[in-house]
Design a protein around this motif. Structure first.
Motif, short mmCIF file in Angstrom:
data_model
loop_
_atom_site.label_atom_id
_atom_site.label_comp_id
_atom_site.label_asym_id
_atom_site.label_seq_id
_atom_site.Cartn_x
_atom_site.Cartn_y
_atom_site.Cartn_z
N SER A 38 0.80 -1.34 0.05
CA SER A 38 -0.04 -0.10 -0.06
C SER A 38 1.04 1.20 -0.05
O SER A 38 0.56 2.20 -0.61
CB SER A 38 -0.94 0.02 1.32
N SER A 39 1.84 1.48 0.76
CA SER A 39 2.62 2.53 0.94
C SER A 39 3.44 2.48 -0.08
O SER A 39 3.97 3.80 -0.73
CB SER A 39 3.67 2.26 1.96
N ALA A 40 3.90 1.71 -0.95
CA ALA A 40 4.69 1.68 -2.21
C ALA A 40 3.45 2.26 -3.60
O ALA A 40 4.12 2.94 -4.08
CB ALA A 40 5.00 0.48 -2.74
N LYS A 41 2.32 1.87 -3.31
CA LYS A 41 1.61 2.56 -4.16
C LYS A 41 1.30 4.04 -3.95
O LYS A 41 1.03 4.95 -4.87
CB LYS A 41 0.09 1.72 -4.25
N ARG A 157 -10.97 10.11 1.79
CA ARG A 157 -11.37 8.79 1.57
C ARG A 157 -9.97 8.01 0.97
O ARG A 157 -9.24 8.61 0.43
CB ARG A 157 -12.46 8.79 0.18
N ARG A 158 -9.94 6.68 1.43
CA ARG A 158 -8.79 5.94 1.03
C ARG A 158 -9.20 5.05 0.11
O ARG A 158 -9.98 4.12 0.24
CB ARG A 158 -7.99 5.16 2.00
N VAL A 159 -8.60 5.07 -1.31
CA VAL A 159 -8.88 4.32 -2.21
C VAL A 159 -7.95 3.22 -2.57
O VAL A 159 -7.85 2.32 -3.65
CB VAL A 159 -9.36 4.96 -3.58
N LEU A 160 -6.51 3.51 -2.14
CA LEU A 160 -5.36 2.54 -2.32
C LEU A 160 -5.77 1.09 -1.96
O LEU A 160 -6.68 0.82 -0.77
CB LEU A 160 -4.29 3.13 -1.60
N PRO A 161 -5.29 0.16 -2.71
CA PRO A 161 -5.42 -1.10 -2.36
C PRO A 161 -4.97 -1.70 -0.93
O PRO A 161 -3.98 -1.21 -0.68
CB PRO A 161 -4.94 -2.11 -3.48
N ALA A 162 -5.70 -2.56 0.02
CA ALA A 162 -5.24 -2.92 1.03
C ALA A 162 -3.96 -3.60 0.94
O ALA A 162 -3.89 -4.38 -0.06
CB ALA A 162 -6.16 -3.80 1.74
N ASP A 163 -3.11 -4.01 1.93
CA ASP A 163 -1.95 -4.90 1.88
C ASP A 163 -2.07 -6.15 1.81
O ASP A 163 -3.29 -6.59 2.25
CB ASP A 163 -1.05 -4.28 3.00
N SER A 164 -1.42 -7.00 1.26
CA SER A 164 -1.59 -8.35 1.28
C SER A 164 -0.23 -8.83 1.72
O SER A 164 0.79 -8.45 1.43
CB SER A 164 -1.93 -9.14 -0.20
#
Length: 327
Positions: A38-41, A157-164
């Protein structure tokens, strides 16, 4: 000097300034860097946004040389490989709501001229108390200090994908060693002191006569590890873990003493949770993982307050969202 040159110079100067907008939560800056997908994105989104400073404003435009307010966000996220909506009303409903003391890089910020009602313009938070947006008044993409617009902010709003997978932030010289394990044991011991304490939803943090789930975990980490996660609820603690600690979305990688976060109850069978987009679910409950398939938590008056329950092959396993520790 052309108008565009002047705008580029002035906005770069703003970016290099030392102004830092501080939110609540003990005066910590809103944006924290986590070594994760997520932080990389988020970093990629910020890079893309900064590259567009000085580009022309044009109502409804979606790039690459001019942008409307929403079009800028649509273009930037598309360049980062993330598809989002293309209007302010749709973006205002996208992703998940973010409270002001948890705004992070890549979050969408929404504003109105009088600070209430539907948003009329929007931007992207880039860290250090600043955001980028396409300004109609300045006819260009510019950088602004969020502190100067805080009264006009109506939502984020947070639209970044969640971490995996697993996210780690190793300390110098510290692997998963006896020190970390000892902290987990101390947290569990501190929490077990409150076995049987009656449950009360939204319990006050000023005494320990009753507890809800997040008060139990708050005291366990405060007394067992001298870590103060604040007085917020389960979702607030999850954000604390994400921003300051280590966490995982793999249930098999949990360690003793980890906080475990869950979505809302939808039924006791595994089939009740089929097809659910787990990263999109709101966190409604937190417990402490004790190892050996056990959880220390509290969730209702009827259950008897603070107690130890089984974890896997129960609805707790099916509701699992993430787990980790705030250090």
């Amino acid at each position: 000097m052309t108008k565009r040159d002047w705008l580029q110079k002035s906005t770069v100067a703003v970016m290099l300034s030392t102004s830092l907008f501080m939110f609540a939560d003990g005066g910590h800056a809103a944006a924290k860097t986590v070594d994760s997908q997520s932080s990389a994105k988020a970093a990629e989104v910020v890079t893309q946004a900064k590259a567009l400073i000085g580009k022309d404003y044009k109502y409804g435009a979606v790039g690459p040389n001019s942008f409307g307010s929403a079009g800028l966000a649509t273009y930037i996220f598309k360049k980062a490989g993330i598809g989002v909506e293309d209007t302010i009303p749709k973006l205002y409903k996208a992703g998940e709501t973010v409270v002001t003391n948890d705004i992070q890089k890549g979050d969408l910020l929404f504003f109105s001229s009088n600070g209430k009602g539907a948003p009329s313009f929007m931007g992207i938070y880039i860290g250090d108390g600043q955001y980028i947006y396409s300004s109609q008044g300045e006819a260009a993409v510019v950088v602004k200090n969020l502190s100067d617009y805080s009264e006009k902010l109506v939502g984020a709003r947070r639209v970044l994908p969640a971490d995996s997978g697993t996210v780690t932030k190793p300390s110098p010289g510290d692997t998963e060693n006896s020190s970390s394990s000892a902290i987990g044991d101390k947290v569990i011991a501190a929490g077990k002191k409150y076995m049987g304490t009656p449950y009360e939803y939204g319990s006050t943090r000023s005494n320990k006569k009753t507890m809800d789930c997040s008060e139990l975990t708050m005291w366990a980490y405060l007394e067992g590890a001298n870590i103060d996660m604040g007085r917020g609820g389960a979702r607030s603690q999850a954000n604390y873990v994400k921003s300051k600690g280590t966490y995982t979305t793999d249930i098999n990688k949990l360690k003793k003493g980890d906080l475990v976060f869950f979505m809302a109850y939808k039924g006791y069978k595994e089939s009740d949770y089929k097809g659910i987009n787990v990263p999109k679910q709101s966190i409604t409950h937190v417990a402490i993982y004790m190892g050996d398939n056990k959880l220390l938590n509290t969730f209702s008056k009827e259950s008897g307050g603070v107690k130890i329950t089984d974890f896997k092959n129960t609805h707790w396993e099916y509701r699992f969202v993430m787990g980790g520790r705030p250090y």
